[in-house]
Structure formats: C-alpha cells, structure tokens
Design an enzyme around this catalytic site. Structure first.
Site, mmCIF file in Angstrom:
data_model
loop_
_atom_site.group_PDB
_atom_site.id
_atom_site.type_symbol
_atom_site.label_atom_id
_atom_site.label_comp_id
_atom_site.label_asym_id
_atom_site.label_seq_id
_atom_site.Cartn_x
_atom_site.Cartn_y
_atom_site.Cartn_z
ATOM 1 N N TYR A 29 0.831 -1.258 -0.028
ATOM 2 C CA TYR A 29 -0.152 -0.025 -0.069
ATOM 3 C C TYR A 29 0.757 1.171 0.078
ATOM 4 C CZ TYR A 29 -4.749 -2.173 0.919
ATOM 5 O OH TYR A 29 -5.781 -2.680 0.653
ATOM 6 N N LYS A 64 3.238 -15.343 2.922
ATOM 7 C CA LYS A 64 3.321 -15.975 1.824
ATOM 8 C C LYS A 64 5.011 -16.405 1.636
ATOM 9 C CE LYS A 64 1.792 -17.862 -1.952
ATOM 10 N NZ LYS A 64 0.810 -19.064 -2.048
ATOM 11 N N ASP A 96 -2.788 -18.087 1.252
ATOM 12 C CA ASP A 96 -3.975 -18.804 0.481
ATOM 13 C C ASP A 96 -4.683 -19.928 1.175
ATOM 14 O OD1 ASP A 96 -1.551 -20.127 0.436
ATOM 15 O OD2 ASP A 96 -1.526 -20.883 -1.667
ATOM 16 N N ASP A 129 -6.404 -6.838 4.409
ATOM 17 C CA ASP A 129 -7.454 -6.342 3.953
ATOM 18 C C ASP A 129 -8.355 -7.189 3.320
ATOM 19 O OD1 ASP A 129 -8.887 -4.318 2.690
ATOM 20 O OD2 ASP A 129 -8.048 -4.638 0.859
ATOM 21 N N ASP A 160 -12.066 -8.894 5.161
ATOM 22 C CA ASP A 160 -13.381 -8.809 4.477
ATOM 23 C C ASP A 160 -13.926 -10.317 4.562
ATOM 24 O OD1 ASP A 160 -13.411 -6.335 3.708
ATOM 25 O OD2 ASP A 160 -14.116 -6.709 1.591
HETATM 26 C C1 IPM Z 1 -10.388 -1.147 4.080
HETATM 27 C C2 IPM Z 1 -10.416 -0.473 2.886
HETATM 28 C C3 IPM Z 1 -9.594 0.506 2.460
HETATM 29 C C4 IPM Z 1 -8.343 -0.306 2.430
HETATM 30 C C5 IPM Z 1 -9.567 1.117 1.090
HETATM 31 C C6 IPM Z 1 -10.767 1.998 1.054
HETATM 32 C C7 IPM Z 1 -8.406 1.975 0.870
HETATM 33 O O1 IPM Z 1 -10.635 -1.532 1.961
HETATM 34 O O2 IPM Z 1 -10.206 0.011 5.371
HETATM 35 O O3 IPM Z 1 -10.362 -2.281 4.266
HETATM 36 O O4 IPM Z 1 -7.877 -0.998 1.593
HETATM 37 O O5 IPM Z 1 -7.343 -0.384 3.396
HETATM 38 MN MN MN Z 2 -10.827 -3.453 2.737
#
Ligand code: IPM
Ligand code: MN
Length: 359
Positions: free
Chosen positions: A143, A192, A224, A248, A252
């Site tokens: 990032y 990884k 993975d 990240d 999710d």
């Molecule tokens: C998160 C979001 C952010 C990230 C984006 C919006 C930059 O997906 O906070 O998880 O990737 O960190």
């Molecule tokens: Mn995110």
C-alpha cells in the site's frame, strides 16, 4: 465527573453521517449512565472534503484529529469521486490519515452472534463459536511502497513495491501477541513465505518475538491456505496477524462469517492509547440517505474506543450487551433480517440499543 475526553468525529460520505449520528447518541447515553464526559469536534473528510476543500484530508481535519484523544470515523467514498485522479480520491485520504496518525495496527474482530447464525451464507454448525480477531498491519507493505509507471517495449508498465522492515514487523507482532495473551492465547501469523521475501522476513521476525510470549501457541499459515481454513474451520482461529494487503482481503472474508459486514467494528492503533475507530463497511452509496444502514458496526466501534483508548471497559461491555440484547429480541435492520424479524431503520435500531444501555 470524569475528565472530559475529546473525540474527533469525521462522518465522511454515503451512510457515514447516518451511522455516526447513532454512535454519537450512544456516547451521550453512556456519559449519562456512567458519569463520563465527552466532547466531540466534527471535521470534513473524504469525498465531502474534496467537494468543499479540494482535498480528501484537509490539514484542519488532521489538526482536529491530532488534538483529540480518539477519532470516530464513518465511511468515505462513492461513485462521484471514483474516476478522480489519485490525489483527489477519498481512499487516498484514508491511507493518509492512517499514516499521519501513526496507526500501524488495525484490529478487526469477527464474532458470530448466536442469534445471527442464519444470516451467514455458511452452515451454522461450521460457524458455531467463531470469535476471532484479525490484526492487520496498516501503514506498510504494498500500500505504501514506491509506485510508478514506465514505458517499456511492451507498452506501459506499472510497479507497486512491497517493503517491510524488522521494526514494522516487530511492533505489529508484539501487538498481536499482547492481544492473544488477553484472549485464548492462540496466534496465527499469515504470510506467503514460500514465495515472498517480505514474508520470509515477517516469519523470521514473528518467530523471534514469539520467544517473549512462551504461553502463546503460534502457527504460521500461508495466506492462500488461511483463506481456505477461514471457511473450513473458522472457530479454531483466535488472533490472526498479517501484513497490510493480506489483512485487507482476509478481514473482508472474516466479516462474511458473521453474516453482515454491517456488524463489524474496527480499531486502528499506534503505540499509545490513541486510536481511530470505524465500521469495517464502506459508505454504501446505494442505500445512503434512506435510513436503511445498520448502525451496529459503528456503535460497536464506539465500544472499542471506550475500552481501548479510554479504559472504560464497563461502559464498553454495557454497549455490547445492549446490542446483543436487541438482536436476541429479534430486532433486525434489513441487511441482517434474512427474511425474519422486523426491518428497522437506522434510527430505530439506534434507539433500541440506546434504551438497552444500563449499568
Ligand atoms: C479498508 C478499505 C481500504 C483499504 C480502502 C478503502 C483504501 O478497503 O479499510 O479495508 O484497502 O485499506
Ligand atoms: Mn478493505
């Protein structure tokens, strides 16, 4: 009366202002019930700051955040700004605020509420007892590494660099071990290392830090494989620590174990008690302004703020109990209704939780 705590509130875009408004009411209620005093200061951030100030993270917003004890953030972004150049994107503001405030550690708990097991796409028996915490490194890796484009004989080439130094890995590893010590003392370090040099340094460093925490059971999981194990045996995880981009993605995935990303809180911390608290979900432009958003993630983020920054554990427990009580009674916003219970509006859900907060 306790000392007044200063909170910077940056509601942002889309459903951000709607869910943050409910969290602010909760703060006020907690103040009344427990005798705490909070002072909030609002500032512009994200798309709305681009529109009004020409930049997603105005200096004055940063100043408001820096003079506060903690930051409450709603959500940023939306289709209106999606085609903007990088400096004029809300996401750039988000990365900037993390870096500027030194928030290198992002805590994303995923807890499956018993009464919401049906809201997930996974089988209830697989989810049973799932209570995990993703600790994501937040200010390093791909990032923040060098990025550029160059012309080659095969056309344009784009480069994103992934870099980590030992100090960065050590501090996030210590945070994760410290958290594991307060939980079930199990840590999965995700990397990884079979391919990436940064991951090999990550693993070596985690192994070294582990010597300081002999009570914590450490496993190394390739990213993975971790993505797979999260769906196969989610309840076996306690704390997961990983680098920025893996975190990240995995957070999710972990979010969906709980049925709705509308339930998930997060904390971003640095070295001290200062923290930024925000729901894991985004600005959901498709439902913004309609009173449909689930305020629970932001309300639970406020509970994390009370516990982690202010040390008000009892008040944090009271909020979490109130949320559980309202859910147990069958109340639902549409994202977690799964065809059952009522479909409450944002403010109706907020009010039910507010009324359930007691000592
Ligand atoms: C998160 C979001 C952010 C990230 C984006 C919006 C930059 O997906 O906070 O998880 O990737 O960190
Ligand atoms: Mn995110």
């Amino acid at each position: 009366m306790a000392e007044t705590k200063k909170i910077a509130v940056i509601a942002g875009d889309g459903i951000g202002p709607e869910v943050v408004a409910e969290a602010e009411k909760v703060l006020q209620k907690v103040g009344e019930v427990f005798g705490y005093s909070f002072e909030t200061e609002h500032a512009l951030f994200g798309g709305i700051a681009i529109d009004e100030k020409g930049t997603p993270l105005p200096q004055e917003t940063l100043d408001v955040c820096k003079r506060a004890d903690a930051v409450l953030l709603g959500a940023v972004g939306g289709p209106k700004w999606d085609n903007n150049p990088k400096e004029l994107r809300p996401e750039t503001g988000l990365l900037g605020i993390r870096k500027e405030l030194g928030l290198f550690s992002n805590l994303r708990p995923a807890v499956v509420f018993d009464c919401l097991k049906d809201a997930s796409t996974l089988k209830p028996e697989v989810l049973e007892g799932t209570d995990l915490m993703v600790v994501r490194e937040l200010t390093g890796g791909i990032y923040f590494g060098e990025k550029f484009r160059r012309e080659t004989e095969h056309g344009q080439e784009a480069v994103d660099t992934c870099a980590y130094n030992v100090t960065e890995v050590e501090r996030i590893a210590r945070q994760a071990f410290d958290i594991a010590m307060k939980r079930r003392k199990k840590l999965a370090s995700v990397d990884k290392a079979n391919v990436l040099e940064t991951s090999r340094l990550w693993r070596e460093t985690v192994i070294r830090v582990a010597e300081e925490y002999p009570e914590v059971e450490l496993e190394h999981v390739l990213v993975d494989n971790c993505a797979m194990q999260l769906l196969r045996r989610p309840s076996s995880f306690d704390v997961i620590v990983t680098e920025n981009m893996f975190g990240d993605i995995l957070s999710d995935e972990a979010a969906m174990l709980t049925g709705s990303i509308g339930m998930l809180a997060s904390a971003s911390l640095g070295e001290g008690s200062y923290g930024l608290y925000e729901p894991v979900h985004g600005s959901a432009p498709d439902i913004a302004g309609q009173g449909l958003a689930n305020p629970i993630a932001t309300i639970l983020s406020t509970a994390l703020m009370l516990r982690l920054t202010f040390g008000y554990g009892e008040a944090a427990d009271a909020i979490e109990r109130a949320v559980a009580e309202v859910l147990d009674a069958g109340h639902r916003t549409s994202d977690i209704a799964a065809g059952r219970g009522d479909s409450l509006s944002t403010t109706q859900m907020g009010e039910l939780i507010l009324n359930a907060i007691r000592k």
